[in-house]
Each structure stands twice: as C-alpha cells, then as structure tokens.
Design a protein around this motif. Structure first.
Motif, PDB file in Angstrom:
ATOM      1  N   TYR A 209       0.825  -1.216   0.000  1.00 16.38           N
ATOM      2  CA  TYR A 209       0.000   0.000   0.000  1.00 16.38           C
ATOM      3  C   TYR A 209       0.856   1.263   0.000  1.00 16.38           C
ATOM      4  CZ  TYR A 209      -4.010  -2.932   1.293  1.00 16.38           C
ATOM      5  OH  TYR A 209      -5.012  -3.875   1.300  1.00 16.38           O
ATOM      6  N   THR A 210       2.129   1.115   0.354  1.00 18.65           N
ATOM      7  CA  THR A 210       3.005   2.281   0.451  1.00 18.65           C
ATOM      8  C   THR A 210       4.328   1.981  -0.253  1.00 18.65           C
ATOM      9  OG1 THR A 210       4.072   1.496   2.472  1.00 18.65           O
ATOM     10  CG2 THR A 210       2.095   2.841   2.756  1.00 18.65           C
ATOM     11  N   LEU A 211       5.103   3.030  -0.455  1.00 12.82           N
ATOM     12  CA  LEU A 211       6.425   2.869  -1.061  1.00 12.82           C
ATOM     13  C   LEU A 211       7.293   1.932  -0.206  1.00 12.82           C
ATOM     14  CD1 LEU A 211       8.631   3.723  -3.127  1.00 12.82           C
ATOM     15  CD2 LEU A 211       9.141   5.668  -1.643  1.00 12.82           C
ATOM     16  N   ASP A 212       7.294   2.168   1.110  1.00 11.43           N
ATOM     17  CA  ASP A 212       8.105   1.336   2.005  1.00 11.43           C
ATOM     18  C   ASP A 212       7.734  -0.135   1.905  1.00 11.43           C
ATOM     19  OD1 ASP A 212       9.550   3.432   2.832  1.00 11.43           O
ATOM     20  OD2 ASP A 212       8.546   3.698   4.779  1.00 11.43           O
ATOM     21  N   GLU A 213       6.432  -0.393   1.937  1.00 11.48           N
ATOM     22  CA  GLU A 213       5.984  -1.793   1.848  1.00 11.48           C
ATOM     23  C   GLU A 213       6.418  -2.404   0.522  1.00 11.48           C
ATOM     24  OE1 GLU A 213       1.888  -1.187   4.451  1.00 11.48           O
ATOM     25  OE2 GLU A 213       1.760  -2.075   2.451  1.00 11.48           O
TER      26      GLU A 213
ATOM     27  N   VAL B 290       6.121  -4.476 -11.128  1.00 15.72           N
ATOM     28  CA  VAL B 290       5.336  -3.552 -10.314  1.00 15.72           C
ATOM     29  C   VAL B 290       3.994  -3.405 -11.007  1.00 15.72           C
ATOM     30  CG1 VAL B 290       5.231  -1.212  -9.359  1.00 15.72           C
ATOM     31  CG2 VAL B 290       7.453  -2.366  -9.626  1.00 15.72           C
ATOM     32  N   LYS B 291       2.927  -3.852 -10.346  1.00 19.04           N
ATOM     33  CA  LYS B 291       1.624  -3.906 -11.006  1.00 19.04           C
ATOM     34  C   LYS B 291       0.564  -3.109 -10.255  1.00 19.04           C
ATOM     35  CE  LYS B 291       0.734  -7.647 -13.312  1.00 19.04           C
ATOM     36  NZ  LYS B 291       0.253  -9.011 -13.654  1.00 19.04           N
ATOM     37  N   ALA B 292       0.008  -2.114 -10.927  1.00 14.32           N
ATOM     38  CA  ALA B 292      -1.087  -1.332 -10.350  1.00 14.32           C
ATOM     39  C   ALA B 292      -2.273  -2.254 -10.089  1.00 14.32           C
ATOM     40  CB  ALA B 292      -1.500  -0.237 -11.326  1.00 14.32           C
ATOM     41  N   GLN B 293      -2.857  -2.139  -8.906  1.00 17.50           N
ATOM     42  CA  GLN B 293      -4.047  -2.923  -8.587  1.00 17.50           C
ATOM     43  C   GLN B 293      -5.272  -2.015  -8.665  1.00 17.50           C
ATOM     44  OE1 GLN B 293      -3.698  -6.601  -7.777  1.00 17.50           O
ATOM     45  NE2 GLN B 293      -2.067  -5.757  -9.072  1.00 17.50           N
ATOM     46  N   ILE B 294      -5.947  -2.090  -9.788  1.00 17.27           N
ATOM     47  CA  ILE B 294      -7.248  -1.416  -9.920  1.00 17.27           C
ATOM     48  C   ILE B 294      -8.194  -2.441 -10.539  1.00 17.27           C
ATOM     49  CG2 ILE B 294      -6.293   0.923 -10.159  1.00 17.27           C
ATOM     50  CD1 ILE B 294      -6.847   0.697 -13.190  1.00 17.27           C
ATOM     51  N   HIS B 295      -9.491  -2.168 -10.430  1.00 16.40           N
ATOM     52  CA  HIS B 295     -10.451  -3.162 -10.913  1.00 16.40           C
ATOM     53  C   HIS B 295     -10.665  -3.118 -12.429  1.00 16.40           C
ATOM     54  CE1 HIS B 295     -12.691  -4.117  -6.887  1.00 16.40           C
ATOM     55  NE2 HIS B 295     -11.415  -4.429  -6.856  1.00 16.40           N
TER      56      HIS B 295
ATOM     57  N   LYS C 187       6.408   5.979  -9.492  1.00 17.66           N
ATOM     58  CA  LYS C 187       5.633   6.450 -10.645  1.00 17.66           C
ATOM     59  C   LYS C 187       4.186   5.955 -10.583  1.00 17.66           C
ATOM     60  CE  LYS C 187       8.212   6.955 -14.419  1.00 17.66           C
ATOM     61  NZ  LYS C 187       9.043   6.325 -15.463  1.00 17.66           N
ATOM     62  N   ILE C 188       4.012   4.689 -10.238  1.00 17.26           N
ATOM     63  CA  ILE C 188       2.685   4.072 -10.382  1.00 17.26           C
ATOM     64  C   ILE C 188       1.798   4.287  -9.153  1.00 17.26           C
ATOM     65  CG2 ILE C 188       1.461   1.885 -10.734  1.00 17.26           C
ATOM     66  CD1 ILE C 188       3.875   0.918 -12.362  1.00 17.26           C
ATOM     67  N   LEU C 189       2.369   4.206  -7.954  1.00 12.46           N
ATOM     68  CA  LEU C 189       1.555   4.348  -6.752  1.00 12.46           C
ATOM     69  C   LEU C 189       0.990   5.770  -6.676  1.00 12.46           C
ATOM     70  CD1 LEU C 189       0.667   2.667  -4.294  1.00 12.46           C
ATOM     71  CD2 LEU C 189       2.594   3.630  -3.045  1.00 12.46           C
TER      72      LEU C 189
ATOM     73  N   LYS D  16      -7.478   5.984  -9.443  1.00  7.61           N
ATOM     74  CA  LYS D  16      -6.306   6.212  -8.612  1.00  7.61           C
ATOM     75  C   LYS D  16      -5.738   4.875  -8.109  1.00  7.61           C
ATOM     76  CE  LYS D  16      -4.568   8.963  -4.857  1.00  7.61           C
ATOM     77  NZ  LYS D  16      -4.844   9.667  -3.605  1.00  7.61           N
ATOM     78  N   VAL D  17      -4.422   4.716  -8.248  1.00  7.55           N
ATOM     79  CA  VAL D  17      -3.776   3.464  -7.829  1.00  7.55           C
ATOM     80  C   VAL D  17      -3.408   3.554  -6.351  1.00  7.55           C
ATOM     81  CG1 VAL D  17      -1.845   1.895  -8.209  1.00  7.55           C
ATOM     82  CG2 VAL D  17      -2.852   3.128 -10.146  1.00  7.55           C
ATOM     83  N   GLN D  18      -4.036   2.721  -5.534  1.00  2.00           N
ATOM     84  CA  GLN D  18      -3.793   2.771  -4.090  1.00  2.00           C
ATOM     85  C   GLN D  18      -3.121   1.507  -3.552  1.00  2.00           C
ATOM     86  OE1 GLN D  18      -7.900   4.008  -3.187  1.00  2.00           O
ATOM     87  NE2 GLN D  18      -7.005   5.892  -2.366  1.00  2.00           N
ATOM     88  N   ARG D  19      -3.032   0.513  -4.428  1.00  4.96           N
ATOM     89  CA  ARG D  19      -2.353  -0.727  -4.032  1.00  4.96           C
ATOM     90  C   ARG D  19      -1.508  -1.218  -5.203  1.00  4.96           C
ATOM     91  NH1 ARG D  19      -7.470  -4.031  -1.253  1.00  4.96           N
ATOM     92  NH2 ARG D  19      -8.414  -2.159  -0.371  1.00  4.96           N
ATOM     93  N   LEU D  20      -0.393  -1.840  -4.868  1.00  2.00           N
ATOM     94  CA  LEU D  20       0.454  -2.438  -5.897  1.00  2.00           C
ATOM     95  C   LEU D  20       0.631  -3.916  -5.596  1.00  2.00           C
ATOM     96  CD1 LEU D  20       3.417   0.123  -6.071  1.00  2.00           C
ATOM     97  CD2 LEU D  20       1.514  -0.052  -7.665  1.00  2.00           C
ATOM     98  N   LEU D  21       0.809  -4.682  -6.646  1.00  2.00           N
ATOM     99  CA  LEU D  21       1.277  -6.052  -6.470  1.00  2.00           C
ATOM    100  C   LEU D  21       2.730  -6.065  -6.923  1.00  2.00           C
ATOM    101  CD1 LEU D  21       1.014  -9.119  -6.013  1.00  2.00           C
ATOM    102  CD2 LEU D  21       0.076  -9.299  -8.321  1.00  2.00           C
ATOM    103  N   ILE D  22       3.619  -6.479  -6.030  1.00  2.00           N
ATOM    104  CA  ILE D  22       5.032  -6.614  -6.386  1.00  2.00           C
ATOM    105  C   ILE D  22       5.309  -8.110  -6.494  1.00  2.00           C
ATOM    106  CG2 ILE D  22       7.423  -6.036  -5.763  1.00  2.00           C
ATOM    107  CD1 ILE D  22       5.683  -3.564  -6.002  1.00  2.00           C
TER     108      ILE D  22
END
Ligand code: GDP
Ligand code: MN
Length: 393
Positions: free
Chosen positions: A26-30, A48-53, A78-80, A95-101
C-alpha cells in the motif's frame, strides 16, 4: 463483486493453481520491502503492477518490469498514486492505491484461459486461446475461431478430456499437458466453489523452463451468491466502485450509473429495462438504471432521489411506477418530501399506475410542486426527453 488481481491470485494459490511469488503493498516502504525480499530470495526481476479493478493496465503504464531494485523503486514511485487511464476506466482514470510486487517470469508463450456463463446455452463455457496478453474481446470480434471452447455439462462438470482438448489446441508440449489439465481443473474448481461469474487468466503463460503460470487473474463473483461466502466479503474494495453505486447499495437500492442525462426511478427490474428502452426510443439517453424494488418505503424513495440528484449529468427525472406492493400514494409522498427537502429544481415527469393511483395523483397535485404527468409510458418518455433538452411544451 469484483476483486483485485492479488486477491484473485491468493485464491488460485489456495487451489493449487500456480502463480508467481508476490505480495500486495500500500506504500512505497511496503513495496520496497517486498521487492527486497524477492531479490534476496533469487528473483531476477520484479514486476510492479497497479491494482485497480479495470483491465488494460499494461497498455496504460500500470505494469512495469524492473530488472533491479532501483528500477523497482522508480516504478513504484511512478505508479503508486497515479490516475491510471485504461479503456475500462473512463477518461478520468482510477487512482492506484495498491500495488502487487511480483517476481518476474521468463515468458515463453502468452496464452488465454477463461470461464464464463454462456446464457444462450445455459452452460458454463471454458475458453482458451493462443492470443493471450491481448484484449480477448478484440480477438472474439476479429477472429472468433482463435478462441477454443468447451461447454460444460452441469450434471458432470468440467471433464479431464475437455481440459486435454483445450491443452492440445493451445499447442502445449506433451510434457505440459498433464500440468495444464491440473491447472484448468483447478480454475474450474475455483469458479464453482466461489460462485464466480467470470474467471480469466490473461495471460496464462508457459515459461522458458516449461512451467505453467497465471500471470494475471481476474475473478468476478455473483453478488446474489455472496451471502454464502462470508470469507469473500472482506475482499470488497469500495474505493474501486462508483461512489453513487456504493451509496445505493447501503439502502438496498438496485442502482447502476450510466452516462446519459435522464434519471430514472422505477420499481421492478423489467420495468426499469423497458423504461431505459423507451427513453432511447424517444431520442433520449438514460443516466442510470434504478430499481427501487417492489416494497420500497418512503425513506428509500427519498434516498433514491438523493442519489439520482447527485449525478451532475442529470437534466430531468423520469419516475415510472407501477404500484403493486409499493403503493402509488407512498411513492408520491416520498417524491414530494424528497423534492421539498432537497430543493429539486430539475423537471420531473411521472407515469403512475396501479394501487392507490388516484390518491397518489392528488398528493402530487396538492404539493404545489411542478410535476408533469404522462398518460402513457411513451407520452411520459417524450415529455422527459424534451424536458432534458430544455424544450418547453
Ligand atoms: P493487464 O494489462 O491489466 O491485463 O495486466 P497484465 O497483468 O495482464 O499485464 C500486462 C502485460 O505485462 C502481460 O501481458 C505481460 O506481457 C506483461 N507482464 C506481466 N507480468 C510480467 C512478467 O513477470 N514478466 C514479463 N516479462 N512481462 C510481464
Ligand atoms: Mn491481463
């Protein structure tokens, strides 16, 4: 109900369907922590994958392959938080609020697998295609033969020979066939046991070392079955849903936002469909589908009104009610008090029939508010289409 890719992949993993290693952030640190862990544990790169529906994230710049930790950091920044625009989000983006790494996979071939209900055949259909990684709707339109199909007999379910048929048509190597059968059988099990309405793996990949992996996954669930699945409820992300639809669902109103300018308030899904049709037929365009239900009360009518009015596109309101269990006088009372409370300035056209229709009309007349009443559905549709165009009668 829709869920995110990472949630869908968690479900696949529980069913033994192979997915890349990865975690949500959910954050850069995570995100950096996950990336560091993957690199430390032998990953050659991370995605790095944006999680949107919405789909089409890759083309919109929401999926980036990072070869190094510092690339991962750059892409995450860039993406978050970006407003990702794809063909499914509309021009304002999401808006991208979660990423899948996730660990990168050495892709050999990108294929497609999907399960949906074919309503015309009243059977589930398992689809496969060599045209993976592309928009399957486009493949279906341009080259329908490139999609292989196996219809599933509900009495016996998806059979191993059907999985083998699809695997052969995909041109998988003999050594991959058994793995593919297991993979597809797992997907079918997920679909059935979660009461899904759509399950898609695009792309379904073969790797350079001959493994099979779900590189992307989309699952939609049947809302009417969600009461069976308390375990899935928490997967809902209301930030991804239309705010007006979220609001409507709180009041058990069946509301779907559309992009026209005539708001519709209707009781019964069939009548709601007919109302949208007749608005189109009269040359207008509906702003929504709204079924207030057979037994709506005055409070629900008011709430429904509030939702219709908070759509800035709306220029006129069409109330089409057949009073059965919902009495017309109750509706009229709700409309009048909502119009008063909310200070409605927009033109309202009604078409009312059924139980207590005379009392209903009387309440409207005595309210002093400016309603037009159509004598038939078509008449009312013409009135409201004109009203939305700003044409006075
Ligand atoms: P979508 O665009 O929203 O469908 O997102 P996907 O998850 O399908 O990703 C889009 C594309 O990114 C895929 O079709 C792949 O070509 C590429 N991609 C995703 N993950 C990886 C990976 O691990 N390695 C490589 N090389 N490409 C990837
Ligand atoms: Mn995809």
């Amino acid at each position: 109900m829709k869920i995110h890719e990472y949630q869908a992949k968690d479900i696949l993993a529980k069913y033994g369907v192979a997915v890349p290693r990865g975690e949500v952030a959910y954050t850069l640190d995570e995100a950096l922590e996950v990336a560091r862990r993957l690199f430390t544990n032998g990953a050659k790169g991370v995605v790095v994958k944006a999680q949107i529906h919405a789909g089409g994230r890759g083309k919109g710049g929401g999926v980036k392959v990072a070869k190094s930790f510092s690339d991962a950091e750059e892409y995450t920044k860039k993406i978050l938080g970006m407003h990702l625009i794809t063909h499914q989000t509309g021009p304002q983006g999401q808006k991208v609020q979660r990423l899948l790494i996730e660990e990168t996979a050495p892709i050999d071939r990108e294929l497609y697998l999907g399960i949906v209900l074919d309503r015309a055949k009243a059977q589930l259909v398992f689809m496969a295609s060599q045209a993976g990684g592309m928009e399957i709707e486009e493949v279906a339109a341009k080259d329908p033969d490139a999609i292989y199909k196996e219809y599933i007999d509900p009495a016996v379910g998806f059979q191993p020979y059907q999985a083998r048929n699809l695997a052969f048509k995909l041109g998988l190597k003999p050594t991959q066939i058994n793995e593919a059968v297991k993979f597809m059988t797992g997907l079918y099990k997920v679909y059935i046991e979660t009461d899904a309405s759509l399950l898609e793996i695009n792309p379904f990949i073969t790797t350079k070392d001959d493994k099979l992996l779900a590189l992307d996954c989309k699952i939609n669930f049947d809302d009417n079955a969600m009461f069976h699945h308390k375990e899935l409820k928490d997967l809902r992300d209301v930030a991804e849903e239309d705010p007006l639809e979220v609001e409507a669902s709180k009041y058990a109103l069946n509301y779907i936002k559309l992009d026209g300018n005539i708001a519709c308030m209707v009781n019964g899904a069939g009548l709601a469909m007919a109302t949208m049709d007749i608005i189109q037929y009269a040359g207008g365009s509906p702003a929504n589908f709204l079924d207030v239900g057979g037994g709506a009360n005055q409070q629900q009518i008011e709430q429904a009104f509030g939702i219709l009015l908070s759509d800035p596109n709306v220029k006129a309101i069409f109330i089409n009610i057949f009073g059965g269990i919902l009495r017309v006088d109750v509706l009229a009372q709700g409309v009048v008090s909502a119009a008063n409370n909310l200070g409605v300035k927009l033109p309202i056209v009604l078409r009312l029939e059924g139980t207590n229709v005379e009392e209903g009309r009387k309440i409207l007349k005595e309210s002093g508010l400016n309603f037009e009443v159509g004598s038939t559905m078509k008449d009312a549709a013409d009135l409201v289409v004109n009203a939305a165009k700003g044409v006075a009668r």
